[in-house]
Motif scaffolding. Structure first.
Motif, PDB file in Angstrom:
ATOM      1  N   UNK A   2      62.783  40.199 -11.599  1.00  0.00           N
ATOM      2  CA  UNK A   2      63.128  40.561 -12.964  1.00  0.00           C
ATOM      3  C   UNK A   2      62.222  39.908 -13.982  1.00  0.00           C
ATOM      4  N   UNK A   3      61.906  38.627 -13.776  1.00  0.00           N
ATOM      5  CA  UNK A   3      61.049  37.909 -14.723  1.00  0.00           C
ATOM      6  C   UNK A   3      59.629  38.480 -14.725  1.00  0.00           C
ATOM      7  N   UNK A   4      59.088  38.761 -13.552  1.00  0.00           N
ATOM      8  CA  UNK A   4      57.735  39.311 -13.456  1.00  0.00           C
ATOM      9  C   UNK A   4      57.676  40.692 -14.108  1.00  0.00           C
ATOM     10  N   UNK A   5      58.675  41.508 -13.841  1.00  0.00           N
ATOM     11  CA  UNK A   5      58.689  42.857 -14.420  1.00  0.00           C
ATOM     12  C   UNK A   5      58.754  42.796 -15.950  1.00  0.00           C
ATOM     13  N   UNK A   6      59.584  41.903 -16.469  1.00  0.00           N
ATOM     14  CA  UNK A   6      59.703  41.766 -17.920  1.00  0.00           C
ATOM     15  C   UNK A   6      58.379  41.330 -18.542  1.00  0.00           C
ATOM     16  N   UNK A   7      57.733  40.354 -17.933  1.00  0.00           N
ATOM     17  CA  UNK A   7      56.441  39.898 -18.453  1.00  0.00           C
ATOM     18  C   UNK A   7      55.391  41.007 -18.381  1.00  0.00           C
ATOM     19  N   UNK A   8      55.428  41.761 -17.323  1.00  0.00           N
ATOM     20  CA  UNK A   8      54.468  42.844 -17.133  1.00  0.00           C
ATOM     21  C   UNK A   8      54.606  43.899 -18.236  1.00  0.00           C
ATOM     22  N   UNK A   9      55.830  44.314 -18.487  1.00  0.00           N
ATOM     23  CA  UNK A   9      56.079  45.336 -19.510  1.00  0.00           C
ATOM     24  C   UNK A   9      55.646  44.842 -20.885  1.00  0.00           C
ATOM     25  N   UNK A  10      56.021  43.620 -21.222  1.00  0.00           N
ATOM     26  CA  UNK A  10      55.695  43.080 -22.544  1.00  0.00           C
ATOM     27  C   UNK A  10      54.192  42.913 -22.726  1.00  0.00           C
ATOM     28  N   UNK A  11      53.518  42.420 -21.694  1.00  0.00           N
ATOM     29  CA  UNK A  11      52.075  42.190 -21.804  1.00  0.00           C
ATOM     30  C   UNK A  11      51.318  43.501 -21.977  1.00  0.00           C
ATOM     31  N   UNK A  12      51.700  44.529 -21.243  1.00  0.00           N
ATOM     32  CA  UNK A  12      51.014  45.815 -21.348  1.00  0.00           C
ATOM     33  C   UNK A  12      51.282  46.449 -22.708  1.00  0.00           C
ATOM     34  N   UNK A  13      52.520  46.350 -23.194  1.00  0.00           N
ATOM     35  CA  UNK A  13      52.841  46.912 -24.514  1.00  0.00           C
ATOM     36  C   UNK A  13      51.982  46.258 -25.599  1.00  0.00           C
ATOM     37  N   UNK A  14      51.854  44.949 -25.573  1.00  0.00           N
ATOM     38  CA  UNK A  14      51.042  44.257 -26.570  1.00  0.00           C
ATOM     39  C   UNK A  14      49.565  44.641 -26.440  1.00  0.00           C
ATOM     40  N   UNK A  15      49.090  44.812 -25.209  1.00  0.00           N
ATOM     41  CA  UNK A  15      47.684  45.191 -24.992  1.00  0.00           C
ATOM     42  C   UNK A  15      47.442  46.609 -25.499  1.00  0.00           C
ATOM     43  N   UNK A  16      48.373  47.511 -25.262  1.00  0.00           N
ATOM     44  CA  UNK A  16      48.221  48.882 -25.761  1.00  0.00           C
ATOM     45  C   UNK A  16      48.191  48.901 -27.286  1.00  0.00           C
ATOM     46  N   UNK A  17      49.052  48.108 -27.902  1.00  0.00           N
ATOM     47  CA  UNK A  17      49.074  48.043 -29.368  1.00  0.00           C
ATOM     48  C   UNK A  17      47.746  47.513 -29.905  1.00  0.00           C
ATOM     49  N   UNK A  18      47.208  46.499 -29.216  1.00  0.00           N
ATOM     50  CA  UNK A  18      45.956  45.898 -29.687  1.00  0.00           C
ATOM     51  C   UNK A  18      44.778  46.860 -29.554  1.00  0.00           C
ATOM     52  N   UNK A  19      44.808  47.743 -28.564  1.00  0.00           N
ATOM     53  CA  UNK A  19      43.700  48.671 -28.331  1.00  0.00           C
ATOM     54  C   UNK A  19      44.007  50.069 -28.845  1.00  0.00           C
ATOM     55  N   UNK A  20      45.084  50.204 -29.616  1.00  0.00           N
ATOM     56  CA  UNK A  20      45.466  51.491 -30.205  1.00  0.00           C
ATOM     57  C   UNK A  20      45.651  52.592 -29.158  1.00  0.00           C
ATOM     58  N   UNK A  21      46.200  52.208 -28.043  1.00  0.00           N
ATOM     59  CA  UNK A  21      46.556  53.194 -27.015  1.00  0.00           C
ATOM     60  C   UNK A  21      47.974  53.677 -27.300  1.00  0.00           C
ATOM     61  N   UNK A  22      48.127  54.952 -27.473  1.00  0.00           N
ATOM     62  CA  UNK A  22      49.421  55.516 -27.873  1.00  0.00           C
ATOM     63  C   UNK A  22      50.402  55.494 -26.705  1.00  0.00           C
ATOM     64  N   UNK A  23      51.645  55.156 -27.007  1.00  0.00           N
ATOM     65  CA  UNK A  23      52.734  55.248 -26.024  1.00  0.00           C
ATOM     66  C   UNK A  23      53.767  56.219 -26.605  1.00  0.00           C
ATOM     67  N   UNK A  24      53.529  57.515 -26.469  1.00  0.00           N
ATOM     68  CA  UNK A  24      54.352  58.508 -27.165  1.00  0.00           C
ATOM     69  C   UNK A  24      55.772  58.580 -26.620  1.00  0.00           C
ATOM     70  N   UNK A  25      56.677  58.859 -27.520  1.00  0.00           N
ATOM     71  CA  UNK A  25      58.065  59.100 -27.107  1.00  0.00           C
ATOM     72  C   UNK A  25      58.234  60.603 -26.945  1.00  0.00           C
ATOM     73  N   UNK A  26      59.245  61.035 -26.223  1.00  0.00           N
ATOM     74  CA  UNK A  26      59.421  62.476 -25.987  1.00  0.00           C
ATOM     75  C   UNK A  26      59.573  63.240 -27.293  1.00  0.00           C
ATOM     76  N   UNK A  27      58.851  64.352 -27.402  1.00  0.00           N
ATOM     77  CA  UNK A  27      58.983  65.211 -28.586  1.00  0.00           C
ATOM     78  C   UNK A  27      58.810  66.658 -28.157  1.00  0.00           C
ATOM     79  N   UNK A  28      59.307  67.536 -28.985  1.00  0.00           N
ATOM     80  CA  UNK A  28      59.248  68.971 -28.691  1.00  0.00           C
ATOM     81  C   UNK A  28      58.566  69.691 -29.847  1.00  0.00           C
ATOM     82  N   UNK A  29      57.594  70.547 -29.527  1.00  0.00           N
ATOM     83  CA  UNK A  29      56.858  71.301 -30.540  1.00  0.00           C
ATOM     84  C   UNK A  29      57.328  72.750 -30.522  1.00  0.00           C
ATOM     85  N   UNK A  30      57.780  73.243 -31.645  1.00  0.00           N
ATOM     86  CA  UNK A  30      58.228  74.619 -31.775  1.00  0.00           C
ATOM     87  C   UNK A  30      57.098  75.461 -32.339  1.00  0.00           C
TER      88      UNK A  30
END
Length: 292
Positions: free
Chosen positions: A246-274
């Motif tokens: 659990x601890x490793x998984x939590x650190x992994x998720x947080x570290x990748x999220x911060x790295x994506x934010x720093x490099x402007x890599x989008x993490x899109x949430x589900x959306x629908x286009x009409x």
């Protein structure tokens, strides 16, 4: 005087039956003690040595020795009664014991099933004390394995007592049985983002986490083309006995999220286009209502 003499009880007539009864009882006691003590000493020694030599669990060895002692006592009673001439008593005892065993068997089916399951769990060792296991949507860390139940602690520090038959009949997942375990997390990126850049970010952040193994090395293959994102599954490996999943998984998720934010890599949430258009009817009525 003759009738009076005939009515006097002669104590001597009771001496032979009394001596016979005492002799029978003494013979029964002596034979029982001899058979029981000899059987208890030799048979239990053989049972204990045999099971210990085959590396059976100490709990099972103790149970087998206790059962052997009880069986030895029953056999000693039967043999002593037979030798002493208590045949009628022995037959009645056997009938009563059989009826009692049948009644107890029907009344204690679940108890017996749990007991037998406990024996197999202790012997087969699908898990042991301290292991993190999951079954039928439940999970916890094994605190104690008894012959009837297994006690586990949940991650909310709740004590769960589970009948052994439930565990024996379920598919039990032992999360710490092997030396290595993979931690997998899905990371979604936008369709316009660079997959290689995202993959490098995931693997580098995974490598920097303390407790992640170098071999197998972290990876991030594309596993899904979702409706709103390209999913890369970040994979790192740990030793579950040395690091917390659990601890490793939590650190992994947080570290990748911060790295994506720093490099402007989008993490899109589900959306629908009409797409398409809207056709209005009776537009004059709408215009009139608006002017009013």
């Amino acid at each position: 005087m003759l009738p009076l003499q005939q009515g006097v009880l002669d104590p001597q007539q009771y001496v032979p039956p009394l001596i016979s009864a005492i002799t029978t009882v003494v013979l029964f006691i002596v034979v029982f003690i001899v058979i029981y003590l000899l059987g208890k000493y030799f048979i239990t020694q053989v049972v204990e040595a045999g099971l210990t030599r085959r590396d059976f669990d100490d709990a099972l060895v103790g149970l087998a020795v206790s059962t052997t002692i009880v069986i030895t006592a029953v056999v000693a009673v039967a043999l002593a009664a037979t030798i002493a001439g208590f045949g009628v008593v022995l037959a009645a005892f056997a009938t009563l014991a059989g009826a009692l065993a049948l009644a107890v068997g029907f009344a204690a089916q679940d108890l017996i099933a749990n007991f037998v399951a406990g024996v197999f769990i202790i012997q087969d060792e699908p898990f042991k004390t301290g292991d993190w296991v999951e079954w039928n949507g439940n999970g916890g860390v094994v605190r104690e394995i008894q012959l009837r139940v297994t006690k586990l602690d949940t991650f909310d520090n709740q004590l769960v007592t589970v009948p052994n038959s439930d565990l024996a009949n379920a598919a039990v997942i032992n999360n710490v049985a092997n030396d290595q375990r993979r931690v997998s997390v899905g990371f979604g990126i936008g369709y316009d983002d660079d997959i290689e850049q995202a993959r490098d970010a995931i693997t580098e952040e995974g490598t920097d986490i303390e407790g992640v193994l170098e071999d197998p090395e972290p990876s991030a293959p594309v596993t899904e083309l979702g409706d709103s994102a390209v999913v890369l599954q970040g994979r790192v490996w740990i030793d579950p006995t040395a690091s917390s999943y659990g601890a490793i998984r939590s650190q992994f998720v947080e570290a990748v999220k911060e790295r994506f934010d720093a490099e402007d890599i989008d993490m899109p949430y589900p959306n629908t286009e009409l797409s398409g258009g809207i056709k209005l009817t009776n537009a004059s009525d709408i215009t009139q209502a608006t002017s009013d």
